[in-house]
Design a protein around this motif. Structure first.
Motif, PDB file in Angstrom:
ATOM      1  N   ASN A  95       0.817  -1.218   0.000  1.00 48.17           N
ATOM      2  CA  ASN A  95       0.000   0.000   0.000  1.00 48.17           C
ATOM      3  C   ASN A  95       0.850   1.267   0.000  1.00 48.17           C
ATOM      4  O   ASN A  95       0.348   2.360   0.258  1.00 48.17           O
ATOM      5  CB  ASN A  95      -0.946   0.021   1.206  1.00 48.17           C
ATOM      6  N   GLY A  96       2.159   1.113  -0.283  1.00 42.41           N
ATOM      7  CA  GLY A  96       3.021   2.276  -0.412  1.00 42.41           C
ATOM      8  C   GLY A  96       3.092   3.093   0.861  1.00 42.41           C
ATOM      9  O   GLY A  96       3.412   2.568   1.926  1.00 42.41           O
ATOM     10  N   LEU A  97       2.753   4.384   0.767  1.00 40.72           N
ATOM     11  CA  LEU A  97       2.833   5.280   1.919  1.00 40.72           C
ATOM     12  C   LEU A  97       1.516   5.382   2.683  1.00 40.72           C
ATOM     13  O   LEU A  97       1.365   6.259   3.534  1.00 40.72           O
ATOM     14  CB  LEU A  97       3.289   6.676   1.471  1.00 40.72           C
ATOM     15  N   GLN A  98       0.589   4.491   2.391  1.00 40.05           N
ATOM     16  CA  GLN A  98      -0.628   4.467   3.195  1.00 40.05           C
ATOM     17  C   GLN A  98      -0.271   3.989   4.608  1.00 40.05           C
ATOM     18  O   GLN A  98       0.534   3.076   4.776  1.00 40.05           O
ATOM     19  CB  GLN A  98      -1.662   3.519   2.572  1.00 40.05           C
ATOM     20  N   PRO A  99      -0.823   4.598   5.633  1.00 42.13           N
ATOM     21  CA  PRO A  99      -0.465   4.224   7.006  1.00 42.13           C
ATOM     22  C   PRO A  99      -0.698   2.738   7.295  1.00 42.13           C
ATOM     23  O   PRO A  99      -1.701   2.159   6.857  1.00 42.13           O
ATOM     24  CB  PRO A  99      -1.384   5.113   7.858  1.00 42.13           C
ATOM     25  N   THR A 100       0.241   2.151   8.024  1.00 43.45           N
ATOM     26  CA  THR A 100       0.142   0.749   8.387  1.00 43.45           C
ATOM     27  C   THR A 100      -0.650   0.575   9.677  1.00 43.45           C
ATOM     28  O   THR A 100      -0.831   1.509  10.454  1.00 43.45           O
ATOM     29  CB  THR A 100       1.543   0.132   8.576  1.00 43.45           C
ATOM     30  N   LYS A 101      -1.106  -0.647   9.896  1.00 38.17           N
ATOM     31  CA  LYS A 101      -1.862  -1.001  11.094  1.00 38.17           C
ATOM     32  C   LYS A 101      -1.039  -1.997  11.912  1.00 38.17           C
ATOM     33  O   LYS A 101      -0.639  -3.043  11.400  1.00 38.17           O
ATOM     34  CB  LYS A 101      -3.207  -1.616  10.699  1.00 38.17           C
ATOM     35  N   LEU A 102      -0.799  -1.663  13.176  1.00 41.07           N
ATOM     36  CA  LEU A 102       0.029  -2.490  14.042  1.00 41.07           C
ATOM     37  C   LEU A 102      -0.796  -3.056  15.197  1.00 41.07           C
ATOM     38  O   LEU A 102      -1.734  -2.420  15.669  1.00 41.07           O
ATOM     39  CB  LEU A 102       1.182  -1.676  14.630  1.00 41.07           C
ATOM     40  N   ILE A 103      -0.411  -4.247  15.640  1.00 45.91           N
ATOM     41  CA  ILE A 103      -1.002  -4.818  16.845  1.00 45.91           C
ATOM     42  C   ILE A 103       0.123  -5.087  17.838  1.00 45.91           C
ATOM     43  O   ILE A 103       1.182  -5.614  17.480  1.00 45.91           O
ATOM     44  CB  ILE A 103      -1.796  -6.107  16.542  1.00 45.91           C
ATOM     45  N   VAL A 104      -0.083  -4.688  19.074  1.00 50.27           N
ATOM     46  CA  VAL A 104       0.928  -4.866  20.110  1.00 50.27           C
ATOM     47  C   VAL A 104       0.973  -6.333  20.522  1.00 50.27           C
ATOM     48  O   VAL A 104      -0.056  -6.944  20.823  1.00 50.27           O
ATOM     49  CB  VAL A 104       0.620  -3.969  21.327  1.00 50.27           C
ATOM     50  N   VAL A 126      11.943   3.197   4.403  1.00 48.59           N
ATOM     51  CA  VAL A 126      12.488   4.512   4.770  1.00 48.59           C
ATOM     52  C   VAL A 126      11.690   5.069   5.962  1.00 48.59           C
ATOM     53  O   VAL A 126      12.053   4.871   7.098  1.00 48.59           O
ATOM     54  CB  VAL A 126      12.520   5.503   3.592  1.00 48.59           C
ATOM     55  N   ILE A 127      10.593   5.767   5.688  1.00 49.30           N
ATOM     56  CA  ILE A 127       9.709   6.250   6.739  1.00 49.30           C
ATOM     57  C   ILE A 127       8.304   5.735   6.436  1.00 49.30           C
ATOM     58  O   ILE A 127       7.775   5.972   5.351  1.00 49.30           O
ATOM     59  CB  ILE A 127       9.677   7.794   6.811  1.00 49.30           C
ATOM     60  N   SER A 128       7.715   5.022   7.386  1.00 48.37           N
ATOM     61  CA  SER A 128       6.397   4.428   7.156  1.00 48.37           C
ATOM     62  C   SER A 128       5.400   4.937   8.183  1.00 48.37           C
ATOM     63  O   SER A 128       5.553   4.699   9.385  1.00 48.37           O
ATOM     64  CB  SER A 128       6.488   2.900   7.251  1.00 48.37           C
ATOM     65  N   PRO A 129       4.371   5.671   7.751  1.00 42.35           N
ATOM     66  CA  PRO A 129       3.377   6.174   8.705  1.00 42.35           C
ATOM     67  C   PRO A 129       2.568   5.044   9.322  1.00 42.35           C
ATOM     68  O   PRO A 129       2.297   4.025   8.688  1.00 42.35           O
ATOM     69  CB  PRO A 129       2.489   7.075   7.841  1.00 42.35           C
ATOM     70  N   VAL A 130       2.202   5.225  10.584  1.00 37.91           N
ATOM     71  CA  VAL A 130       1.361   4.261  11.296  1.00 37.91           C
ATOM     72  C   VAL A 130       0.038   4.944  11.608  1.00 37.91           C
ATOM     73  O   VAL A 130       0.011   6.011  12.224  1.00 37.91           O
ATOM     74  CB  VAL A 130       2.030   3.776  12.590  1.00 37.91           C
ATOM     75  N   GLY A 131      -1.061   4.334  11.166  1.00 33.29           N
ATOM     76  CA  GLY A 131      -2.377   4.948  11.345  1.00 33.29           C
ATOM     77  C   GLY A 131      -3.219   4.312  12.429  1.00 33.29           C
ATOM     78  O   GLY A 131      -4.230   4.883  12.846  1.00 33.29           O
ATOM     79  N   GLU A 132      -2.800   3.123  12.875  1.00 34.35           N
ATOM     80  CA  GLU A 132      -3.609   2.427  13.887  1.00 34.35           C
ATOM     81  C   GLU A 132      -2.738   1.500  14.711  1.00 34.35           C
ATOM     82  O   GLU A 132      -1.857   0.816  14.175  1.00 34.35           O
ATOM     83  CB  GLU A 132      -4.722   1.630  13.210  1.00 34.35           C
ATOM     84  N   ILE A 133      -2.957   1.489  16.010  1.00 33.34           N
ATOM     85  CA  ILE A 133      -2.283   0.558  16.914  1.00 33.34           C
ATOM     86  C   ILE A 133      -3.347  -0.107  17.788  1.00 33.34           C
ATOM     87  O   ILE A 133      -4.158   0.576  18.411  1.00 33.34           O
ATOM     88  CB  ILE A 133      -1.255   1.275  17.809  1.00 33.34           C
ATOM     89  N   SER A 134      -3.331  -1.434  17.820  1.00 28.36           N
ATOM     90  CA  SER A 134      -4.282  -2.187  18.638  1.00 28.36           C
ATOM     91  C   SER A 134      -3.572  -2.745  19.860  1.00 28.36           C
ATOM     92  O   SER A 134      -2.514  -3.366  19.750  1.00 28.36           O
ATOM     93  CB  SER A 134      -4.894  -3.326  17.830  1.00 28.36           C
ATOM     94  N   TYR A 135      -4.163  -2.506  21.032  1.00 27.62           N
ATOM     95  CA  TYR A 135      -3.575  -3.014  22.280  1.00 27.62           C
ATOM     96  C   TYR A 135      -4.685  -3.457  23.217  1.00 27.62           C
ATOM     97  O   TYR A 135      -5.574  -2.690  23.557  1.00 27.62           O
ATOM     98  CB  TYR A 135      -2.734  -1.924  22.940  1.00 27.62           C
TER      99      TYR A 135
END
Length: 353
Positions: free
Chosen positions: A168-177, A302-311
């Motif tokens: 998804n290129g520079l679209q923000p990624t979604k992370l889970i803790v 390089v630089i990857s935006p993060v749009g969501e973090i699940s915890y």
């Protein structure tokens, strides 16, 4: 240096549809170490080909293996450059020390890589967001069964033309803790770029994907309280206007891009803190409206935006799920330095003559 050129070159892929790590150039560099022959032998550039290994090859059994990742670029005038190659090879030597492997002369490694890049320069894409990914790796080759360091090693460099690391290129990624599994701990091999660290991250990563997330955000191995890194990136947060990133405590990789980001930000007046970052602090900052942005730093993206973090079942949406201003500025600045758009005030860009 011995150079053996391939007779029939491969057909190059469509540079507009590269993906990441799918295609490889015609040649590779190999550099052998043999203690019985006095150490490192003459470097060779040979056609890209399969290895032949003894079934008792020690790295297949005991895991003495390390790697690096860096990139080469073409600027608007067709000049070829690399970004911080000496720093990558210095870090590779640090990884070798941690895994009790042979270290090498950094300048000789850079010279060999430069020669390989010259031979393969037509494989370097020039469109924005593309580059030639450089993968040096080293592993023990001595054949034995028994837990002790190898006396023979093979350092190899392969090259791959690449586009964006994420689909998804520079679209923000979604992370889970991840608060169950541990990637690394202080005193372990966390800050070494060794193969086992990445193998240890795969299970949690696959579980994250099944839940709809891109990657795992790892916590410290001892208390499961402090943010460390993402599977393929160091991590940073913009909290109430200040860029905060986990300190280097021995359990996370000493990222070259992380270091570049910190220095570029500080040089341009941004407030930056390197310290312990508790996951509870991140959650509270989000609840208080002070978690402005989050992003990862790494060679591949390089630089990857993060749009969501699940915890713990709570999904924290950051900056409306969009790339933030600091993240965008930093991506533009670092990629601009890499490609010659902005002046290199740090001496990072290595011109391939």
């Amino acid at each position: 240096m011995k150079i053996e050129l391939v007779e029939n070159r491969k057909q190059k892929p469509d540079f507009s549809k590269l993906g990441f790590g799918k295609y490889f150039t015609d040649h590779m560099l190999v550099w052998e170490y043999d203690e019985s022959k006095g150490g490192w032998q003459e470097q060779r550039i040979i056609p890209y080909e399969n290895f032949t290994l003894d079934p008792a090859c020690c790295s297949l059994h005991y895991g003495q293996g390390i790697f690096e990742g860096l990139k080469a670029y073409k600027d608007e005038n067709g000049n070829v450059t690399m970004f911080r190659p000496r720093d990558n090879f210095k870090r590779m030597n640090k990884s070798a020390e941690r895994l009790c492997m042979a270290t090498f002369d950094v300048e000789e490694a850079v010279k060999g890589l430069e020669e390989l890049i010259k031979i393969e320069k037509e494989w370097i894409p020039s469109a924005e967001g593309t580059s030639l990914y450089i993968r040096p790796f080293m592993f023990g080759t001595e054949a034995f069964l028994g837990v002790h360091p190898s006396k023979k090693y093979l350092l190899t460099i392969i090259l791959s033309p690449v586009g964006s690391y994420y689909a998804n290129g520079l679209q923000p990624t979604k992370l889970i803790v991840e608060d169950h599994y541990t990637r690394a701990s202080v005193g372990g091999t966390g800050e070494a770029k060794c193969m086992g660290n990445y193998a240890a991250s795969l299970l949690a990563g696959e579980q994250a994907k099944k839940k709809g997330f891109d990657q795992v955000l790892w916590l410290d191995g001892e208390e499961k309280k402090y943010v460390t890194e993402v599977g393929a990136m160091n991590m940073a947060f913009v909290i109430d206007g200040t860029v905060v990133t986990p300190e280097l405590d021995g359990s996370i990789l000493r990222g070259i891009t992380r270091d570049s980001a910190i220095k570029v930000l500080k040089a341009n007046g941004y407030a930056v803190e390197e310290r312990k970052v508790g996951i509870d602090e991140i959650v509270k900052a989000a609840h208080d409206g002070k978690l402005d942005e989050a992003f990862g730093t790494g060679t591949a993206a390089v630089i990857s935006p993060v749009g969501e973090i699940s915890y713990k079942g709570e999904n924290i949406i950051i900056n409306g799920g969009k790339m933030g201003a600091v993240t965008k500025w930093l991506y533009d600045r670092i990629t601009g330095i890499q490609r010659g758009k902005y002046a290199d005030d740090f001496g990072w860009v290595y011109a391939v003559e």
